[in-house]
Design a protein around this motif. Structure first.
Motif, PDB file in Angstrom:
ATOM      1  N   ARG A 227       0.817  -1.217   0.000  1.00 31.10           N
ATOM      2  CA  ARG A 227       0.000   0.000   0.000  1.00 31.10           C
ATOM      3  C   ARG A 227       0.847   1.262   0.000  1.00 31.10           C
ATOM      4  O   ARG A 227       0.415   2.315  -0.498  1.00 31.10           O
ATOM      5  CB  ARG A 227      -0.922  -0.001   1.219  1.00 31.10           C
ATOM      6  CG  ARG A 227      -2.094  -0.967   1.105  1.00 31.10           C
ATOM      7  CD  ARG A 227      -2.892  -1.023   2.384  1.00 31.10           C
ATOM      8  NE  ARG A 227      -4.115  -1.814   2.222  1.00 31.10           N
ATOM      9  CZ  ARG A 227      -4.828  -2.297   3.228  1.00 31.10           C
ATOM     10  NH1 ARG A 227      -4.444  -2.072   4.483  1.00 31.10           N
ATOM     11  NH2 ARG A 227      -5.916  -3.008   2.994  1.00 31.10           N
ATOM     12  N   ARG A 272      -6.090   0.589  -4.831  1.00 29.27           N
ATOM     13  CA  ARG A 272      -5.203   1.193  -3.829  1.00 29.27           C
ATOM     14  C   ARG A 272      -5.712   2.583  -3.441  1.00 29.27           C
ATOM     15  O   ARG A 272      -5.537   3.003  -2.294  1.00 29.27           O
ATOM     16  CB  ARG A 272      -3.773   1.279  -4.360  1.00 29.27           C
ATOM     17  CG  ARG A 272      -2.790   1.776  -3.292  1.00 29.27           C
ATOM     18  CD  ARG A 272      -1.446   1.079  -3.353  1.00 29.27           C
ATOM     19  NE  ARG A 272      -0.698   1.313  -4.551  1.00 29.27           N
ATOM     20  CZ  ARG A 272       0.583   1.700  -4.575  1.00 29.27           C
ATOM     21  NH1 ARG A 272       1.236   1.929  -3.456  1.00 29.27           N
ATOM     22  NH2 ARG A 272       1.209   1.846  -5.714  1.00 29.27           N
ATOM     23  N   LEU A 277      -5.158  -2.706  -2.890  1.00 24.68           N
ATOM     24  CA  LEU A 277      -3.789  -2.933  -3.347  1.00 24.68           C
ATOM     25  C   LEU A 277      -3.521  -2.497  -4.774  1.00 24.68           C
ATOM     26  O   LEU A 277      -2.381  -2.181  -5.112  1.00 24.68           O
ATOM     27  CB  LEU A 277      -3.454  -4.429  -3.244  1.00 24.68           C
ATOM     28  CG  LEU A 277      -3.512  -5.086  -1.871  1.00 24.68           C
ATOM     29  CD1 LEU A 277      -3.216  -6.573  -2.011  1.00 24.68           C
ATOM     30  CD2 LEU A 277      -2.540  -4.426  -0.916  1.00 24.68           C
ATOM     31  N   ASP A 279      -3.280  -0.830  -8.524  1.00 27.02           N
ATOM     32  CA  ASP A 279      -3.249   0.343  -9.398  1.00 27.02           C
ATOM     33  C   ASP A 279      -3.626  -0.042 -10.816  1.00 27.02           C
ATOM     34  O   ASP A 279      -3.758   0.826 -11.682  1.00 27.02           O
ATOM     35  CB  ASP A 279      -1.853   0.968  -9.398  1.00 27.02           C
ATOM     36  CG  ASP A 279      -1.445   1.474  -8.022  1.00 27.02           C
ATOM     37  OD1 ASP A 279      -2.166   2.325  -7.474  1.00 27.02           O
ATOM     38  OD2 ASP A 279      -0.418   0.999  -7.499  1.00 27.02           O
TER      39      ASP A 279
END
Length: 326
Positions: A227, A272, A277, A279
């Protein structure tokens, strides 16, 4: 470029073969670095030996010595020792280890009993081959997946080690939950958090999201590192057109109440930007219709061919993941 991959099992091995192929291409930075953080929650003690299925599967595949027909173990291996152990009742008849597998496990166990950390043991075992990937066990501590069953087994057990549930029963016994027992007091192996922190790109291989990727995330500090890293985190769907690519991930997803679809697994990991989590997320072209919905949920997504038929084809998949990250 530094690439860190979270991986487990056969899917992780195939993905890493493609990532290595991609990095060795002349168009890629020759100083590029590839690190894999590998699931260790499948590990177990058997006949006094420490067995590490995912680490071995990935090591053998990168070394080019894996048995591709069975999907595990060494090519051309024999099973003399395993037969003797089974005859004496100190090995499971449904969990077969080849003689070369057992030799690796003897070496691993000897070093572990000498106090050598598992990460160093993995490096020693892999040093005889030119792997092209730095392999890091998620943890060197004993944190193993336990499957809680909906109904007891015939001998009255309400829980099984993951390997028994997966190999002996082929995930056919309905599960209610999965526990990575010992994870709460485990520590990431040396180098794991740094590999996430210092990466230019972090990729989640198309491994089982519940029992391969999930146990890695259960080790304290790893989810937090993902993260907080400056690197984009991009995942690859292990589900194509509502079906698992390999194994019984659908049984695992059903047990935790997640649909066996590419977008459901993406939402399991989460955006995220919203505390999850991801992208980015790659789905197969067969699932192109879920892309817009994922984008609306804050998970940039792209549809590309995901079948990993060979390292060259998988390299194109890795290229797409890196492109999405950038």
């Amino acid at each position: 470029m530094k690439i860190t991959v979270l991986a487990g099992g056969v899917g992780g091995a195939r993905f890493l073969l493609g990532a290595r192929h991609w990095l060795r291409d002349a168009s890629v930075d020759p100083a590029a670095d590839l690190t894999a953080i590998v699931n260790t929650a499948d590990d177990l003690w058997l006949a006094g030996l420490r067995i590490t299925p995912d680490l071995d599967t990935i090591t053998y595949a990168l070394a080019g010595v894996n048995d591709t027909s069975r999907g595990w173990g060494r090519a051309g291996d024999s099973e003399v020792v395993n037969g003797e152990l089974a005859a004496w009742g100190v090995a499971w008849p449904w969990f077969t280890l080849g003689d070369l597998d057992i030799a690796a496990s003897v070496a691993r166990t000897a070093w572990l009993r000498e106090g050598v950390p598992l990460a160093e043991v993995v490096a020693r075992l892999g040093a005889r081959w030119e792997l092209g990937v730095r392999l890091l066990p998620a943890t060197g501590d004993e944190a193993e997946t336990i499957v809680h069953l909906a109904q007891p087994t015939d001998d009255g057990r309400g829980e099984l080690h993951f390997q028994e549930w997966w190999v002996r029963y082929r995930a056919a016994l309905p599960a209610t939950s999965f526990e990575v027992r010992g994870a709460e007091v485990a520590h990431p192996s040396d180098g794991v958090l740094e590999a996430i922190r210092d990466a230019d790109v972090v990729l989640l291989a198309p491994s089982n999201p519940v029992v391969s990727i999930g146990p890695i995330l259960a080790i304290p500090g790893i989810r937090e590192a993902l993260r907080s890293t400056a690197a984009p985190v991009v995942g690859v769907s292990p589900i194509i057109a509502g079906s698992v690519v390999r194994g019984m991930a659908d049984a695992c997803l059903t047990a935790i109440g997640v649909a066996t679809t590419a977008d459901a697994v993406a939402r399991l990991h989460g955006s995220r930007a919203a505390g999850g989590l991801l992208d980015g997320w790659l789905v197969d072209t067969a699932d192109a219709d879920v892309v817009d919905g994922l984008v609306a949920d804050g998970i940039p997504a792209r549809a590309v061919p995901l079948w990993m038929t060979d390292p060259s084809t998988t390299a194109q998949l890795v290229d797409a993941a890196v492109a999405l990250a950038s």
